[in-house]
Design an enzyme around this catalytic site. Sequence first.
Site, PDB file in Angstrom:
ATOM      1  N   HIS A   1       0.683  -1.321  -0.127  1.00 48.49           N
ATOM      2  CA  HIS A   1      -0.007  -0.028  -0.040  1.00 48.49           C
ATOM      3  C   HIS A   1       0.929   1.227  -0.208  1.00 48.49           C
ATOM      4  O   HIS A   1       1.644   1.472  -0.993  1.00 48.49           O
ATOM      5  CB  HIS A   1      -0.936  -0.152   1.107  1.00 48.49           C
ATOM      6  CG  HIS A   1      -2.007   0.913   1.056  1.00 48.49           C
ATOM      7  ND1 HIS A   1      -2.220   1.575   0.276  1.00 48.49           N
ATOM      8  CD2 HIS A   1      -2.990   1.116   2.336  1.00 48.49           C
ATOM      9  CE1 HIS A   1      -3.723   2.297   0.434  1.00 48.49           C
ATOM     10  NE2 HIS A   1      -3.902   2.091   1.976  1.00 48.49           N
TER      11      HIS A   1
ATOM     12  N   HIS B   1      -2.576  -2.237  -9.936  1.00 47.16           N
ATOM     13  CA  HIS B   1      -3.435  -1.663  -8.843  1.00 47.16           C
ATOM     14  C   HIS B   1      -4.809  -2.360  -9.046  1.00 47.16           C
ATOM     15  O   HIS B   1      -5.272  -2.798  -9.790  1.00 47.16           O
ATOM     16  CB  HIS B   1      -3.793  -0.169  -9.254  1.00 47.16           C
ATOM     17  CG  HIS B   1      -4.406   0.607  -8.112  1.00 47.16           C
ATOM     18  ND1 HIS B   1      -5.619   0.715  -7.810  1.00 47.16           N
ATOM     19  CD2 HIS B   1      -3.583   1.414  -7.378  1.00 47.16           C
ATOM     20  CE1 HIS B   1      -5.696   1.473  -6.772  1.00 47.16           C
ATOM     21  NE2 HIS B   1      -4.520   1.660  -6.439  1.00 47.16           N
TER      22      HIS B   1
ATOM     23  N   ASP C   1       2.791   5.316  -7.232  1.00 44.98           N
ATOM     24  CA  ASP C   1       4.111   4.996  -6.372  1.00 44.98           C
ATOM     25  C   ASP C   1       5.224   4.916  -7.103  1.00 44.98           C
ATOM     26  O   ASP C   1       6.409   4.855  -6.603  1.00 44.98           O
ATOM     27  CB  ASP C   1       3.872   4.162  -5.408  1.00 44.98           C
ATOM     28  CG  ASP C   1       3.101   4.387  -4.328  1.00 44.98           C
ATOM     29  OD1 ASP C   1       3.169   5.626  -3.962  1.00 44.98           O
ATOM     30  OD2 ASP C   1       2.363   3.526  -3.891  1.00 44.98           O
TER      31      ASP C   1
END
Length: 436
Positions: A275, A314, A370
Amino acid sequence: MAERGSGTRDTLSIRDNRTGRDYEVEVLEGDVVRAMDLRQIKVEDDDFGMMAYDPAFTNTASTRSSVTEIDGSKGILRYRGYPIEELAEKSDFLEVAHLLLKGELPTADELEGFVHEVTYHTYVHQNIAKLLTGFRYDAHAMGIMISSVAALSTFYPEAKRIDDAQTRWEQMVRIVAKMPTLAAFAYRHHRGLPLVYPENHFSYTGNFLNMLFRIGVKEFEPDPVLERALDVLFILHADHEQNCSTTAMRVIGSSQADPFSALAGAMAALYGPLHGGANEAVLRMLTEIGDTENIPGFIESVKRGERRLMGFGHRVYKAYDPRANIIKKTAHDVFEVTGKNPLLDIALELEEIALKDDYFVSRNLYPNVDFYSGLIYQAMGFPVEMFPVLFAIPRSVGWLSQWEEMLLDKEQRIARPRQVYSGAGERQYVPVDRRG
Ligand code: CMC
C-alpha cells in the site's frame, strides 16, 4: 426481470438448484444487490442462509460514498466530482482538503478561515515532542508517526465525542494541521537535528519544508518549485476511496473510537509495502537493480513469480493510473531544480520494457502513483523512511472525510464481517502428557 428505466423495480432472479426454489432480489442503484437479501436462500428452514464469500473484498461495496469517484478501466479519478488533473493544475492542497472534508470548494472567505484555522493548530504539546524524541535514533519515521498520532488522543479526550459536529471538526483541523509537524519532528529526530517549530507566515508545504530542512539560517526560503511540487503530490494523495487504509479507518471508526486512534490504525495499514510503503519499496528496487543492463534479468525474475515489480499494478486501475501521469510531469519540474535523480533512467526503461511485455500487458499492470513519487521525494532530499509519511500527511484528509461520512451514514453500524468456518469439528481436550 423488470426492464431498466421502465419505472418498475429492477430485480435479479436467482434459482437455487439445490432446492429448485426461485428468489427475486432487488437490484439497487450502482448495480448492486444487498448481501443480506441472500440470507433468505436456505436448503433447510433452520439453515443460517446464504452469504457472499469475498476474501479481500474484491467485489463488495461496503458503503455508498460521495467523496471520491474512480473508474479504473478509464483511468478516471475525481474528488467530489472534480477531475484530479484539474485540481492538480489549478488548486492547492488546503483548498482540496476543504473540498474533501466539507464537500465543496471553499468561497474566498471560507478558504481564508480554513487556512487560518489549520495554520493556528500546527503546534503540538511539548510532551508529544518529548515522546517523539524518546524513540531510538534509527526508528522508522512511520512507526514514530503512528505512535504520536495515537498519543494525540490522550491530549484531546473530548475527541471521543464523535456525535458532536463541532468537536469532530476541531479534531479534523488539528489532525490536518499537526501531521506535517509530527512528520518533520520525526525526520529531525532521525537526523539528530534540533526540532524546528511551525511558522505561520509559510504556506502549508512551505512550513513543512522549513521544519524539515532549515539548518543554521534564520530565514528559510523554500524553493517555490519544490513547494508547489509537494503541494501537487499532496493533492494527488489526498484520497482514493475504499482502499486498505481507508477501510481500516472506517472499520476502526465504526466502533466509535476517537479519530486520532482510528487514524493511527489507518496509518498502520498504509505502512505495508503493498500500500503506502510501495514508494519506499520502488526506490529500494531501483537501487537494487542499479543499472539499466540488469533490467531484463530483473523482469524475468518478476515473471517467474519470484518478486513483484513494485509501483506497478492496482486493484482498481486496469489502465494507466491518472496520478502517475501527473507525477511524471512533476518529476521533470523537480529535477530542473534538484538535478536528475540517477535512478530515473532505470525507472523509465523499466516502464518501457514492462509496458511492452505480454506478462504485464495481459494482466493490465501499469505504473501506479508510487512508481515515480519516490524518485521525486529522493531528489528533494527525503530519506526513503519518510516516503510513507509523505503519503500519510495528505491522506489523513481522505481518511477523515471518509470517517465522518461513515459516522453520518444511517446504514452503517459496527463493521463485522462473517466467516465460513473451515476448522476442526468439536474435539475433546487432551491433557498435554497424552498428546502424541
Ligand atoms: N508485479 C508483478 N506481477 C504483478 C504485480 C506486480 N507489481 N501486481 C500484480 N501482479 C500479477 C499477480 O502476480 C497476478 O498474476 P497471476 O494472475 O498470474 O497470479 C496478477 O497480476 C493479479 O495480481 P493481484 O495480486 O491479484 O492483484 P491485486 O489487485 O490483488 O493487487 C496490488 C494489487 C497493488 C497489491 C499489486 O498490483 C501489487 O502488489 N503491486 C505492487 C505494489 C504496489 O505498487 N502497490 C502500490 C499500489 S498504489 C498505491 C496505493 O493505493 O496504496
